[in-house]
Design an enzyme around this catalytic site. Sequence first.
Site, PDB file in Angstrom:
ATOM      1  N   ALA A 119       0.830  -1.203   0.000  1.00  0.00           N
ATOM      2  CA  ALA A 119       0.000   0.000   0.000  1.00  0.00           C
ATOM      3  C   ALA A 119       0.865   1.254   0.000  1.00  0.00           C
ATOM      4  O   ALA A 119       2.006   1.243   0.442  1.00  0.00           O
ATOM      5  CB  ALA A 119      -0.891  -0.006   1.227  1.00  0.00           C
ATOM      6  N   GLY A 156       1.959  -5.169   1.966  1.00  0.00           N
ATOM      7  CA  GLY A 156       0.953  -5.677   1.036  1.00  0.00           C
ATOM      8  C   GLY A 156       1.585  -6.413  -0.133  1.00  0.00           C
ATOM      9  O   GLY A 156       0.976  -7.329  -0.702  1.00  0.00           O
ATOM     10  N   GLU A 163       2.116  -9.818   1.064  1.00  0.00           N
ATOM     11  CA  GLU A 163       0.808 -10.468   1.236  1.00  0.00           C
ATOM     12  C   GLU A 163       0.257 -10.954  -0.102  1.00  0.00           C
ATOM     13  O   GLU A 163      -0.327 -12.037  -0.195  1.00  0.00           O
ATOM     14  CB  GLU A 163      -0.172  -9.500   1.909  1.00  0.00           C
ATOM     15  CG  GLU A 163       0.183  -9.272   3.375  1.00  0.00           C
ATOM     16  CD  GLU A 163      -0.752  -8.305   4.050  1.00  0.00           C
ATOM     17  OE1 GLU A 163      -0.751  -7.116   3.638  1.00  0.00           O
ATOM     18  OE2 GLU A 163      -1.493  -8.714   4.962  1.00  0.00           O
ATOM     19  N   GLU A 193       4.579  -3.686   8.857  1.00  0.00           N
ATOM     20  CA  GLU A 193       3.432  -2.864   9.282  1.00  0.00           C
ATOM     21  C   GLU A 193       3.503  -2.417  10.736  1.00  0.00           C
ATOM     22  O   GLU A 193       3.092  -1.302  11.071  1.00  0.00           O
ATOM     23  CB  GLU A 193       2.117  -3.641   9.063  1.00  0.00           C
ATOM     24  CG  GLU A 193       1.700  -3.777   7.600  1.00  0.00           C
ATOM     25  CD  GLU A 193       2.308  -4.982   6.891  1.00  0.00           C
ATOM     26  OE1 GLU A 193       3.313  -5.540   7.394  1.00  0.00           O
ATOM     27  OE2 GLU A 193       1.784  -5.372   5.832  1.00  0.00           O
TER      28      GLU A 193
END
Length: 699
Positions: free
Chosen positions: A62, A103, A106, A126
């Site tokens: 992100a 992300g 992920e 994060e």
Amino acid sequence: MSGASLEREGAVGVITIDNPPVNAMSPGVPGAILARLAEAQADDAVAAVVLRGAGKGALAGADIRSFGKPWPEGEPTLRDVIAAIERSAKPVVATLAGYWLGGGLELALSCHYRVASRKTQVGQPEVALGFPPGAGGTQRLPRLAGVEAALAMIVSGKPIGAPEAAEKGILDRVIDGDLREGAVAFAEERIAAGPPHALARERTPELMDPDVFAATRKRLERRARGQRAPAACLECVEAALTLPFDEGIRKERAIFEECMASAESRALRHVFFAERAVRKVPGIGKETPVRPIESAAIVGAGTMGRGIATCFANAGIPVRLMDSDGQALERALAGIRSEYEGRVKRGRIGAADAEVRIGLIEPIDTLEKVAGADLVIEAVFEEMPLKEEVFRALDSACDAGAIIASNTSYLDVNRLVDIVPSRRGDVLGLHFFSPAQVMRLLEVIRTDSASPETLASVLALAKRLGKTAVVAGVCHGFIGNRMLEGYTREVRFLLEEGASPVEIDSALTGFGMAMGPCAVADLAGLDVSWRKRKADAHLRDPSKRYSAVADRLCELGRFGQKTGAGYYRYEPGSRTPVPDPEVDALIAEVAAESGINRRTIGADEIVERCLYPLVNEGARILDEGIALRASDIDIVWINGYGFPRWRGGVMHWADEIGLAAVHGTIARLDENQDHWEPAPLLSRLAAEGGSFADVDRAA
Ligand SMILES: NC(=O)c1ccc[n+]([C@@H]2O[C@H](COP(=O)([O-])OP(=O)(O)OC[C@H]3O[C@@H](n4cnc5c(N)ncnc54)[C@H](O)[C@@H]3O)[C@@H](O)[C@H]2O)c1
């Protein structure tokens, strides 16, 4: 154009995600990936998909700037892409290069396979921004890497390299040579082998050590006191073990959203941007020339000179060290050697490396021998006439164009400029913090006449030394120490009014400060500021309240740890503070002499009374342009004074409380005590409903 493209290589569809510079998942990008995935699904000639990043191949996840902001209505998200990959009948091979973090990782974890170039780094950082991964990382990583490894990665936020990731089962192959070719070849192998192409979600997380959660929890209680995100990460990983996959995903999402909306996450995101903003200095740009600093010299080999010399040696820069007291120089060299030997013993550096570094430090016996150095740092006693004398000598000894810096903590560096008028552009302050080889903060004191080139050169040097440089204007104590005065003043008043050193220290460590102020004073030595107070006694306004607590401790020879007693006492050889009834009695005596009725003081009042002076003085520093922006003050207090990063620094913390509320408290305190006058900028912003974040002198 940001987006994603699809090319065919035989039976392999290659989807390239393209959103420079780091292929972040900004709005629009997930939608483009979904469209290319759908095309690949529809194309009967495609039997497998390779998913890669354009450019250097990174995938950043992100965009941090988008956190906390609404995602455009109806626009697909990263989680939609992940769902599409997991539905795909054709295996998807994530192809990683550079950094695949957050992300990005992920997304990779949701693919059927992962291959990477050897230098790739993967991680879930994060937690450093105050929340757990929110797109399945906490559920899929334990299923691939095992619970212990996933927990360590997610709670620490630290990335790991590709070979280690392969060993842990996160990657299926490390590819040397052309990555794209290697990935396509890998995909062809998988096509040939045929199904099943297992997904992470279909696996069972493996747990080797049933105590790992309890042990990690215990460690976090100590190391991450007051913070939510590390424990939130743990809860999510625990859910991977205790809940079915889809329920685990829901739990992760709920915790992610709770954390994302927290003050802690706002603070950590603020610091992330503050660390970038601090590097921007008006008048300094890429075009500003930078003088090479290939050798340095330090005058004064005391506590600071010795630490600063070590900084240069650690950065591989030859440094000369001089002291007018031969024994002091001997002590410094012996101290440096023994510190390096300690580091070798603890396995921090190799013995040969230590010798190289020690060899970079050259003792010199006269000041004239600083000739030839690109930078000279003065670190003699904090006395103006002495510093002036040293600067006069440096004027004749230094090469033309050498940068001359003072490590003064408080003094007027502009006055030192006047001693060397032909070198006006070359002089500034470089305020290192003690221990200089450990503390990251460096206040760069911009004199009225320092040239942009001088400033740019020391900023570049700071980077080489591994320091976080904050540019400050000239004033008594610059940013950090100037603010500190109100803090320590209030500590002494609180002691007189009834709080004990332990109560004050635990209130502030409870708030999150790395150490309490009484313990800090004992560590730094009470005598230094005592000498300064005695020297400045004639400047004191007799109508203002003054606390003699610290003076009286010093009169008893209690200088802190070095004398075995200060605000606390210390057993021989120990650094553990032990409360001392003698100190309590002395404080009670001082209070009685001043006619103060002592009372019980709660932790909240201690925190307010100690930290609001920081906010008030910070407001003046910002108003006067001593700091370029409020967030620079935050960086100073986080990196130099142990203010909790997860509270965002002094000024952000005040903004979070609301300046009207802070102002109200300070105004109320001002009614009862004469030293609390609210800073004009604070009054103005409080009245306007503004915040410190809106004030930017560098804009
Ligand atoms: N100690 C700290 O925590 C700290 C932190 C930041 C900045 N500073 C500043 O750094 C400077 C040095 O502080 P310190 O704590 O290292 O002091 P210190 O007393 O440990 O060392 C000062 C050294 O300077 C030497 N010296 C004195 N006159 C000299 C001369 N004419 N030529 C060469 N050497 C001379 C002394 O012999 C002594 O070894 C001061 O300006 C101080 O305010 C100190």
